[in-house]
Design a protein around this motif. Sequence first.
Motif, short mmCIF file in Angstrom:
data_model
loop_
_atom_site.label_atom_id
_atom_site.label_comp_id
_atom_site.label_asym_id
_atom_site.label_seq_id
_atom_site.Cartn_x
_atom_site.Cartn_y
_atom_site.Cartn_z
N GLY A 144 4.94 -0.02 54.52
CA GLY A 144 5.97 0.03 55.71
C GLY A 144 6.71 1.14 55.70
O GLY A 144 8.03 1.17 55.80
N ILE A 145 6.18 2.35 55.43
CA ILE A 145 6.98 3.61 55.45
C ILE A 145 6.57 4.46 56.72
O ILE A 145 5.69 4.74 56.79
CB ILE A 145 6.60 4.42 54.15
N ARG A 146 7.66 4.65 57.57
CA ARG A 146 7.29 5.13 58.85
C ARG A 146 8.07 6.64 58.99
O ARG A 146 9.34 6.56 58.78
CB ARG A 146 7.94 4.26 59.94
N ILE A 147 7.39 7.75 59.05
CA ILE A 147 8.20 8.79 59.12
C ILE A 147 7.73 9.62 60.45
O ILE A 147 6.36 9.71 60.79
CB ILE A 147 7.62 9.78 57.82
N ASN A 148 8.69 9.89 61.39
CA ASN A 148 8.55 10.31 62.64
C ASN A 148 9.37 11.66 63.08
O ASN A 148 10.62 11.54 62.41
CB ASN A 148 8.72 8.93 63.47
N GLN A 149 8.64 12.43 63.72
CA GLN A 149 9.70 13.59 64.45
C GLN A 149 10.21 14.13 63.20
O GLN A 149 11.43 14.40 63.06
CB GLN A 149 10.76 12.98 65.26
N VAL A 150 9.36 14.98 62.64
CA VAL A 150 9.90 15.88 61.45
C VAL A 150 9.18 17.47 61.86
O VAL A 150 8.13 17.47 62.21
CB VAL A 150 8.99 15.64 60.13
#
Length: 447
Positions: free
Chosen positions: A368-374
């Motif tokens: 559950g690692i969410r990385i968004n808008q980078v």
Amino acid sequence: MFGSLLSLLCFLVMAPSMNSWSAAADVITCSGTVTMRYRSDKISITDFGGVGDGRTVNTLAFRAAIYRIEHLRRRGGTLLYIPPGVYLTESFNLTSHMTLYLAKGAVIRATQNTWNWPLIAPLPSYGRGRELPGGRYLSFIHADGVRDVVITGENGTIDGQGDVWWNMWRQKTLQFTRPNLIEFMHSRHIIITNVIFQNSPFWNIHPVYCSNVVIRNVTILAPYDSPNTDGIDPDSSSNVCIEDSYISTGDDLVAVKSGWDEYGIAFGRPSSDITIRRITGSSPFAGIAIGSESSGGVENVLAENINLYNMGIGIHVKTNTGRGGVIRNITVSDVYMENARMGIKISGNVGDHPDDKFNPNALPIVTGIRINQVWGVKVQQPGLIHGIKNSPFTGICLSNISLNGVAGLRTTPWQCSDVSGGAQRVTPWPCSELISTDGGGSCAIPF
């Protein structure tokens, strides 16, 4: 005691009661985690013989003032005022129901008498000092078992004079683990705001086994080559808010931790409900880090609106075989990075072990690692995700990510193994293990 001006200033700074999450001009804050208390009782370090000439050692003055706060127990607590000047002192302990207030131009500076620095026991979740076996040097400003404590002011400075400790580390002459600049243990309802921290011997701000902590509007400075000068390390702590701060150090800017191998597993206290937002900084290591000491588990972390410059790694989730612990529900969004060695790293082979007693079958779970808008420019390698063969990382979800390389240099592609999850609108396209997704299933994040 200090006239109506100080009373008015203290009222303006301390009086607002922040009982809930608030928004001002569309800027969300989590400062409602702790209520800022107004202190009607005020004393000055000069009342106890404090001299701000940069030469006089004020250890007795600080200890006497804090003894007075602890034993007189004024209703509502007491504000200890540090007027302009440089107050040299050895380490000292804080007590409950107090505010340490640094005026503009006030500096609390650590002495460099390493030969006489007090020792304390290792943290039980670490089993030994982080650098060396045995105990550890007491933090410059220390607190254990306190509540309702504020460190604030008009951007005065707490200076650890860490260069003597850094040189001992480089020359391998340390006998025990270096002192942190500020450490709170077993404490709750802590606020640290509007203060400059510089030249810590080791980690800068370390809340461990704490709850309800707010750190905001601080500046943390250490040379780029200063060893292990992490900015803020919430450790086996819950309900921590870190926001609106500038950090430039020689190690991770913010690193969420929860104990080391078998000791952290046995202690069993996770870090949870951590909010990190509007942080700007630079470091040869990571901007936002989870681990590598994560044996008690790390969950429910939100990091957003982060600006990183001249970084080693932008976002780093790090653990190792033998760590154990569960890292889950981590969300990182709205990150800008410029000039970084690597954009995103999630790895299961990072960090050392306290001794040879760790259980190699204690495998961490990362999910559950969410990385968004980078958005990144001058990023040499966009990312690396290496899970553990017998404990693959799952639910790794990337969206709306653009990590651009350095003009004229070949960009190293993504590297992945033992990982599953999804990706959408990621440039350059990540590894095949992260399948293209429309945002459904295990990667239900807004694209």
